[in-house]
Design a protein around this motif. Structure first.
Motif, PDB file in Angstrom:
ATOM      1  N   TYR A  31     -55.802  13.025  10.448  1.00  0.00           N
ATOM      2  CA  TYR A  31     -54.855  12.738  11.475  1.00  0.00           C
ATOM      3  C   TYR A  31     -54.748  11.277  11.754  1.00  0.00           C
ATOM      4  O   TYR A  31     -53.973  10.842  12.545  1.00  0.00           O
ATOM      5  CB  TYR A  31     -55.283  13.446  12.730  1.00  0.00           C
ATOM      6  CG  TYR A  31     -55.667  14.779  12.266  1.00  0.00           C
ATOM      7  CD1 TYR A  31     -54.681  15.704  11.939  1.00  0.00           C
ATOM      8  CD2 TYR A  31     -56.984  15.075  12.018  1.00  0.00           C
ATOM      9  CE1 TYR A  31     -55.017  16.912  11.417  1.00  0.00           C
ATOM     10  CE2 TYR A  31     -57.295  16.290  11.490  1.00  0.00           C
ATOM     11  CZ  TYR A  31     -56.311  17.197  11.201  1.00  0.00           C
ATOM     12  OH  TYR A  31     -56.637  18.398  10.688  1.00  0.00           O
ATOM     13  N   GLY A  32     -55.601  10.491  11.218  1.00  0.00           N
ATOM     14  CA  GLY A  32     -55.506   9.102  11.532  1.00  0.00           C
ATOM     15  C   GLY A  32     -55.098   8.350  10.322  1.00  0.00           C
ATOM     16  O   GLY A  32     -54.655   7.245  10.371  1.00  0.00           O
ATOM     17  N   ARG A 129     -48.703  23.015  15.808  1.00  0.00           N
ATOM     18  CA  ARG A 129     -48.808  22.891  17.256  1.00  0.00           C
ATOM     19  C   ARG A 129     -49.780  23.893  17.861  1.00  0.00           C
ATOM     20  O   ARG A 129     -50.357  23.641  18.919  1.00  0.00           O
ATOM     21  CB  ARG A 129     -47.418  23.050  17.892  1.00  0.00           C
ATOM     22  CG  ARG A 129     -46.494  21.889  17.547  1.00  0.00           C
ATOM     23  CD  ARG A 129     -45.136  22.015  18.188  1.00  0.00           C
ATOM     24  NE  ARG A 129     -44.292  20.876  17.833  1.00  0.00           N
ATOM     25  CZ  ARG A 129     -43.054  20.708  18.260  1.00  0.00           C
ATOM     26  NH1 ARG A 129     -42.491  21.611  19.072  1.00  0.00           N
ATOM     27  NH2 ARG A 129     -42.354  19.647  17.880  1.00  0.00           N
ATOM     28  N   VAL A 133     -55.575  20.107  17.870  1.00  0.00           N
ATOM     29  CA  VAL A 133     -55.725  19.524  19.210  1.00  0.00           C
ATOM     30  C   VAL A 133     -54.470  18.705  19.512  1.00  0.00           C
ATOM     31  O   VAL A 133     -53.889  18.094  18.610  1.00  0.00           O
ATOM     32  CB  VAL A 133     -56.984  18.631  19.281  1.00  0.00           C
ATOM     33  CG1 VAL A 133     -58.241  19.468  19.144  1.00  0.00           C
ATOM     34  CG2 VAL A 133     -56.959  17.551  18.207  1.00  0.00           C
ATOM     35  N   PRO A 134     -54.019  18.700  20.754  1.00  0.00           N
ATOM     36  CA  PRO A 134     -52.762  18.047  21.125  1.00  0.00           C
ATOM     37  C   PRO A 134     -52.590  16.614  20.625  1.00  0.00           C
ATOM     38  O   PRO A 134     -51.504  16.226  20.192  1.00  0.00           O
ATOM     39  CB  PRO A 134     -52.789  18.110  22.663  1.00  0.00           C
ATOM     40  CG  PRO A 134     -53.567  19.351  22.949  1.00  0.00           C
ATOM     41  CD  PRO A 134     -54.674  19.341  21.929  1.00  0.00           C
ATOM     42  N   ASP A 135     -53.654  15.811  20.666  1.00  0.00           N
ATOM     43  CA  ASP A 135     -53.493  14.410  20.284  1.00  0.00           C
ATOM     44  C   ASP A 135     -53.359  14.201  18.784  1.00  0.00           C
ATOM     45  O   ASP A 135     -53.142  13.085  18.332  1.00  0.00           O
ATOM     46  CB  ASP A 135     -54.650  13.579  20.831  1.00  0.00           C
ATOM     47  CG  ASP A 135     -56.014  14.085  20.383  1.00  0.00           C
ATOM     48  OD1 ASP A 135     -56.205  15.301  20.289  1.00  0.00           O
ATOM     49  OD2 ASP A 135     -56.896  13.250  20.117  1.00  0.00           O
ATOM     50  N   ARG A 136     -53.469  15.266  17.992  1.00  0.00           N
ATOM     51  CA  ARG A 136     -53.307  15.153  16.541  1.00  0.00           C
ATOM     52  C   ARG A 136     -51.954  15.691  16.062  1.00  0.00           C
ATOM     53  O   ARG A 136     -51.540  15.436  14.940  1.00  0.00           O
ATOM     54  CB  ARG A 136     -54.402  15.956  15.839  1.00  0.00           C
ATOM     55  CG  ARG A 136     -55.820  15.518  16.145  1.00  0.00           C
ATOM     56  CD  ARG A 136     -56.094  14.139  15.621  1.00  0.00           C
ATOM     57  NE  ARG A 136     -57.502  13.799  15.670  1.00  0.00           N
ATOM     58  CZ  ARG A 136     -57.996  12.634  15.323  1.00  0.00           C
ATOM     59  NH1 ARG A 136     -57.191  11.689  14.907  1.00  0.00           N
ATOM     60  NH2 ARG A 136     -59.292  12.401  15.403  1.00  0.00           N
ATOM     61  N   SER A 138     -48.587  15.268  16.757  1.00  0.00           N
ATOM     62  CA  SER A 138     -47.457  14.421  16.381  1.00  0.00           C
ATOM     63  C   SER A 138     -47.658  13.757  15.018  1.00  0.00           C
ATOM     64  O   SER A 138     -46.790  13.807  14.147  1.00  0.00           O
ATOM     65  CB  SER A 138     -47.234  13.349  17.445  1.00  0.00           C
ATOM     66  OG  SER A 138     -46.154  12.506  17.092  1.00  0.00           O
ATOM     67  N   ARG A 222     -62.614  21.375  18.194  1.00  0.00           N
ATOM     68  CA  ARG A 222     -62.870  20.848  19.533  1.00  0.00           C
ATOM     69  C   ARG A 222     -62.443  21.906  20.548  1.00  0.00           C
ATOM     70  O   ARG A 222     -61.394  22.537  20.397  1.00  0.00           O
ATOM     71  CB  ARG A 222     -62.059  19.576  19.760  1.00  0.00           C
ATOM     72  CG  ARG A 222     -62.412  18.840  21.066  1.00  0.00           C
ATOM     73  CD  ARG A 222     -61.349  17.827  21.452  1.00  0.00           C
ATOM     74  NE  ARG A 222     -61.039  16.870  20.396  1.00  0.00           N
ATOM     75  CZ  ARG A 222     -60.012  16.032  20.473  1.00  0.00           C
ATOM     76  NH1 ARG A 222     -59.196  16.057  21.523  1.00  0.00           N
ATOM     77  NH2 ARG A 222     -59.785  15.194  19.491  1.00  0.00           N
ATOM     78  N   THR A 224     -60.736  22.886  23.607  1.00  0.00           N
ATOM     79  CA  THR A 224     -59.725  22.275  24.459  1.00  0.00           C
ATOM     80  C   THR A 224     -58.746  23.318  24.964  1.00  0.00           C
ATOM     81  O   THR A 224     -58.394  24.258  24.252  1.00  0.00           O
ATOM     82  CB  THR A 224     -58.946  21.176  23.680  1.00  0.00           C
ATOM     83  OG1 THR A 224     -57.987  20.565  24.532  1.00  0.00           O
ATOM     84  CG2 THR A 224     -58.247  21.771  22.475  1.00  0.00           C
ATOM     85  N   GLU A 231     -59.535  19.657  14.836  1.00  0.00           N
ATOM     86  CA  GLU A 231     -59.400  18.214  14.965  1.00  0.00           C
ATOM     87  C   GLU A 231     -59.153  17.602  13.585  1.00  0.00           C
ATOM     88  O   GLU A 231     -58.372  16.681  13.422  1.00  0.00           O
ATOM     89  CB  GLU A 231     -60.660  17.615  15.576  1.00  0.00           C
ATOM     90  CG  GLU A 231     -60.550  16.133  15.850  1.00  0.00           C
ATOM     91  CD  GLU A 231     -61.688  15.601  16.692  1.00  0.00           C
ATOM     92  OE1 GLU A 231     -61.709  14.392  16.936  1.00  0.00           O
ATOM     93  OE2 GLU A 231     -62.543  16.404  17.110  1.00  0.00           O
TER      94      GLU A 231
END
Length: 268
Positions: A31-32, A129, A133-136, A138, A222, A224, A231
Motif C-alpha cells: 500500500y505504500g 473497500r 484498512v481504511p487508510d490503505r 485509496s 489490523r 479496526t 493491512e
C-alpha cells in the motif's frame, strides 16, 4: 500462485499463467509502494494477480509483532451462511477478536483476493473497500486499477469488464488448506494461509488453460472498526505435494463445474 521469487512488488491474481508487477515496482509495502496480485511464475504469470490475479497483491515486509496469547473461548463467532452456485457472493466479515478469528479472516480474504471478481472493476472496488484498512483503500484502488488495465486483461483473454469471450469461462478459485498465526496482539495479527486452487480460462480455443497451483499467502491484519482488516499481504510458492495421477478433464467439464459448484466464502 506465484511470487516465491522474493519480489514483494508483484501483484498476483487469477489463472496462474502470467505474472504482472505494479507500476512502481520495488520492494515494500503494497500500500505504500508496490503491490502484487495476479501472477504465479513467469511461465504462469498473470493470473495469480488474484491472478490477478493481481490475485494476490502484496508485498510487504510484515512486521510480526505482538505477544502470543490464548484464544478467547467466549469470543463472539461470526454468522455464517451457505454459498450458492449463483447469486450474491459476499465477503465474510464479523470475525472474532482472537487468534482463530484472525485466521478465519485471513482464509476468507485469501479466497477473495485471488478470485475472478478481483479482475472486474466494480467488484474489485467493493472487495478492496471491504477487506482493507481504511487508510490503505485509496492507494490500493489506484494500484489495482493500473495493474488490471485493459491491456493486461486483453493479454489474458478478457474484456475490459474482466469477462471471458462467449463460449469460454474464466476460472480463479482458491481453497485454503490450512492457517496459522505467526504473530498476535490485541490490535494486530499476522496469519499465513496455505492454499491450492484452479486458475485459467476454460474453453476450446483458450491460450490459458485451467491449471492447479499451491501457494502460501501471508496477511498482516489490523483490528479496526470491530473487525479484522488487511493491512498488507504477500505470497510465495508452495508447499506443493507430488502431482497425482489424475485424469485431465475437458474444458467443458471444468466450465460446468465452475457454474454448478459455488465457491466458499467462509472457513474455519
Amino acid at each position: 500462485m506465484s511470487p516465491g521469487d522474493g519480489n514483494d512488488d508483484d501483484l498476483y491474481g487469477g489463472t496462474g499463467q502470467t505474472r504482472t508487477r505494479l507500476p512502481d515496482g520495488g520492494q515494500g509495502d503494497v500500500y505504500g509502494g508496490a503491490a502484487r496480485r495476479p501472477a504465479r511464475s513467469s511461465s504462469r504469470s498473470l493470473i495469480t494477480v488474484v491472478g490477478v490475479v493481481v490475485l494476490l497483491i502484496a508485498a510487504i515486509a510484515f512486521a510480526n509483532r505482538g505477544d502470543s496469547s490464548s484464544d478467547s473461548d467466549d469470543a463472539k463467532k461470526p454468522d455464517t451462511s451457505p454459498t450458492a452456485p449463483t447469486g450474491t457472493k459476499p465477503v465474510a466479515s464479523g470475525f472474532a477478536h482472537d487468534k482463530q478469528g484472525a485466521q478465519s479472516a485471513a482464509a476468507n480474504y485469501a479466497v477473495a483476493l485471488v478470485s475472478a471478481d478481483i479482475l472486474k472493476p466494480d467488484r474489485r472496488t467493493e472487495i478492496v473497500r471491504q477487506l482493507f484498512v481504511p487508510d490503505r483503500v485509496s492507494g490500493l484502488e489506484a494500484k489495482f486499477d493500473k495493474a488490471y488495465s485493459a491491456d493486461f486483461l486483453s493479454r489474458i483473454g478478457l474484456d475490459t469488464n474482466g469477462n471471458a469471450p462467449a463460449g469460454q469461462t474464466y476460472v480463479s478459485r482458491t481453497v485454503p488448506v490450512g492457517t496459522r498465526t505467526t504473530a498476535y496482539s490485541d490490535g494486530t495479527a499476522t496469519a499465513e494461509v496455505w492454499c491450492t486452487g484452479a486458475f485459467g480460462t476454460a474453453g476450446e480455443s483458450t491460450k490459458n488453460p485451467v491449471t492447479n497451483d499451491w501457494f502460501t499467502m501471508t496477511l498482516k491484519l489490523r483490528w479496526t472498526e470491530g473487525d479484522w482488516k488487511v493491512e498488507s499481504f504477500s505470497q510465495k510458492d508452495g508447499p506443493s505435494p507430488v502431482n497425482g495421477d489424475n485424469k485431465i478433464s475437458s474444458a467443458d467439464e471444468i466450465a460446468k463445474a465452475v457454474e454448478q459448484y459455488g465457491g466458499f466464502t467462509y472457513a474455519r
